[in-house]
Scaffold this motif. Sequence first.
Motif, mmCIF file in Angstrom:
data_model
loop_
_atom_site.group_PDB
_atom_site.id
_atom_site.type_symbol
_atom_site.label_atom_id
_atom_site.label_comp_id
_atom_site.label_asym_id
_atom_site.label_seq_id
_atom_site.Cartn_x
_atom_site.Cartn_y
_atom_site.Cartn_z
ATOM 1 N N ALA A 231 0.849 -1.207 0.000
ATOM 2 C CA ALA A 231 0.000 0.000 0.000
ATOM 3 C C ALA A 231 0.878 1.249 0.000
ATOM 4 O O ALA A 231 0.582 2.234 -0.703
ATOM 5 N N ASN A 232 1.976 1.207 0.753
ATOM 6 C CA ASN A 232 2.846 2.383 0.823
ATOM 7 C C ASN A 232 3.660 2.595 -0.462
ATOM 8 O O ASN A 232 3.879 3.728 -0.877
ATOM 9 N N ASP A 233 4.055 1.487 -1.104
ATOM 10 C CA ASP A 233 4.696 1.623 -2.430
ATOM 11 C C ASP A 233 3.720 2.268 -3.411
ATOM 12 O O ASP A 233 4.108 3.078 -4.259
ATOM 13 N N THR A 234 2.470 1.871 -3.283
ATOM 14 C CA THR A 234 1.439 2.402 -4.188
ATOM 15 C C THR A 234 1.249 3.895 -3.927
ATOM 16 O O THR A 234 1.153 4.700 -4.869
ATOM 17 N N ALA A 235 1.220 4.258 -2.640
ATOM 18 C CA ALA A 235 1.077 5.681 -2.281
ATOM 19 C C ALA A 235 2.242 6.480 -2.867
ATOM 20 O O ALA A 235 2.052 7.566 -3.431
ATOM 21 N N GLU A 236 3.439 5.911 -2.749
ATOM 22 C CA GLU A 236 4.619 6.604 -3.282
ATOM 23 C C GLU A 236 4.524 6.724 -4.804
ATOM 24 O O GLU A 236 4.768 7.788 -5.370
ATOM 25 N N TYR A 237 4.149 5.641 -5.444
ATOM 26 C CA TYR A 237 4.030 5.636 -6.907
ATOM 27 C C TYR A 237 3.036 6.709 -7.363
ATOM 28 O O TYR A 237 3.224 7.363 -8.386
ATOM 29 N N LEU A 238 1.963 6.881 -6.566
ATOM 30 C CA LEU A 238 0.925 7.848 -6.940
ATOM 31 C C LEU A 238 1.250 9.262 -6.459
ATOM 32 O O LEU A 238 0.429 10.175 -6.635
ATOM 33 N N GLY A 239 2.413 9.416 -5.852
ATOM 34 C CA GLY A 239 2.828 10.747 -5.397
ATOM 35 C C GLY A 239 2.003 11.264 -4.226
ATOM 36 O O GLY A 239 1.845 12.477 -4.045
ATOM 37 N N LEU A 240 1.482 10.348 -3.407
ATOM 38 C CA LEU A 240 0.669 10.757 -2.257
ATOM 39 C C LEU A 240 1.552 10.877 -1.028
ATOM 40 O O LEU A 240 2.526 10.122 -0.896
ATOM 41 N N ASP A 241 1.177 11.775 -0.122
ATOM 42 C CA ASP A 241 2.030 11.848 1.065
ATOM 43 C C ASP A 241 1.439 11.099 2.258
ATOM 44 O O ASP A 241 1.953 11.190 3.357
ATOM 45 N N ILE A 242 0.360 10.349 2.055
ATOM 46 C CA ILE A 242 -0.139 9.547 3.176
ATOM 47 C C ILE A 242 0.558 8.193 3.189
ATOM 48 O O ILE A 242 1.005 7.701 2.154
ATOM 49 N N ARG A 243 0.654 7.600 4.375
ATOM 50 C CA ARG A 243 1.227 6.261 4.519
ATOM 51 C C ARG A 243 0.353 5.457 5.483
ATOM 52 O O ARG A 243 -0.310 6.016 6.345
ATOM 53 N N LEU A 244 0.370 4.146 5.333
ATOM 54 C CA LEU A 244 -0.389 3.261 6.215
ATOM 55 C C LEU A 244 0.563 2.578 7.181
ATOM 56 O O LEU A 244 1.734 2.383 6.850
ATOM 57 N N ASP A 245 0.052 2.223 8.371
ATOM 58 C CA ASP A 245 0.828 1.273 9.169
ATOM 59 C C ASP A 245 -0.042 0.034 9.381
ATOM 60 O O ASP A 245 -1.195 0.006 8.946
ATOM 61 N N GLU A 246 0.549 -0.967 10.017
ATOM 62 C CA GLU A 246 -0.153 -2.261 10.056
ATOM 63 C C GLU A 246 -1.504 -2.177 10.761
ATOM 64 O O GLU A 246 -2.385 -3.008 10.515
#
Length: 340
Positions: A231-246
């Motif tokens: 999910a976080n790789d996807t956020a990075e790929y999409l240029g989003l600054d949100i991140r998920l934790d477990e």
Amino acid sequence: MNLAEMPKFPLAQLPTPLMPARNLSAALGGPEILIKRDDLTGLALGGNKTRKLEYLIADAQAQGATHVITMGAVQSNHCRQTAAAARLAGLNCVLVMNASSDDPDIQGNLLLDHILGADTRVITDKTKRKETALHVAEELKEQGYVPYQIPGGGSNAIGAASYVAATYELMTQIIEQGASPSRLYTTSSASGGTHAGLALGAKLAGVPYAVHGVSIEGPADELKSIITPLANDTAEYLGLDIRLDESDVIIHDQYTGPAYGVATEECLQAIRMCARTEALLLDPVYTAKTMSGMIDHIRTGEIGSDETVVFLHTGGAPAVFADTDSIIPAMQGSGIQEKP
Ligand SMILES: Cc1ncc(COP(=O)(O)O)c(C=O)c1O
């Protein structure tokens, strides 16, 4: 890459319907159940992978690919949809698939792979799938072709982004229908792209529901450690600054049964119940195990009868033809007069 600007090769009939399952709700004594019909994406019997493949095939084309190579179990829905997508895009398709024997029954998804004319390479050692796929890619390169590797399940940032987009599609339908679901149930697998995209989409779009994954293989902790970074790789790929934790990834792992692909009694009952209330066809590997978890949550009161829940139907019904030994005994009785 901005989600709205991601190149897409059109394969899916979208939006897929969001349909009330009133007979199933009544049989379970509430809650309101809405089924998001991604089994109806429309590509060679449909399924969730079609959404991912719209982006993955576009990426393969952008790289000048002549072949796509992917991998999965011999009854993989992902492999079948990849074989179909490749045909539409005019690409060759090589499928590296593991089976318990090197001469598996040509049934279900494997039969469809043959009809679609994919180059199928069956191996018996699942741990050798990646190595075999790399070897195929090397061979093709030596022959002057341009292979494009699609990971198992189509689960990388490009594939998972499709379920971020699907979240907006679903939210539009939820608003149009005036629904207010508290939960969305989806399958959680060790490839994890669908759950990863949905969890990221949920955080991004501020949805009213919590995403509940039901594991069809492996313990919750193991799957979280795959799905959260994806999910976080996807956020990075999409240029989003949100991140998920477990803690953003909810997974129930008590409905998996003995192993991937081994039908549980509860999943067979879910197949029977959904077919006889909603004429909804589930598969014993993915969707019926997920449904068995949702049904258990309804029966035990974890989901209140006044709530609304969404069940994401990710497809997979072709696999029923490959597991008749488990399914037939569980379907005895006409089901016309009996209570579901
Ligand atoms: C019917 C079905 N549901 C769910 C999944 C899981 O999707 P993902 O690989 O994105 O976790 C698959 C994967 O093959 C599938 O075929």
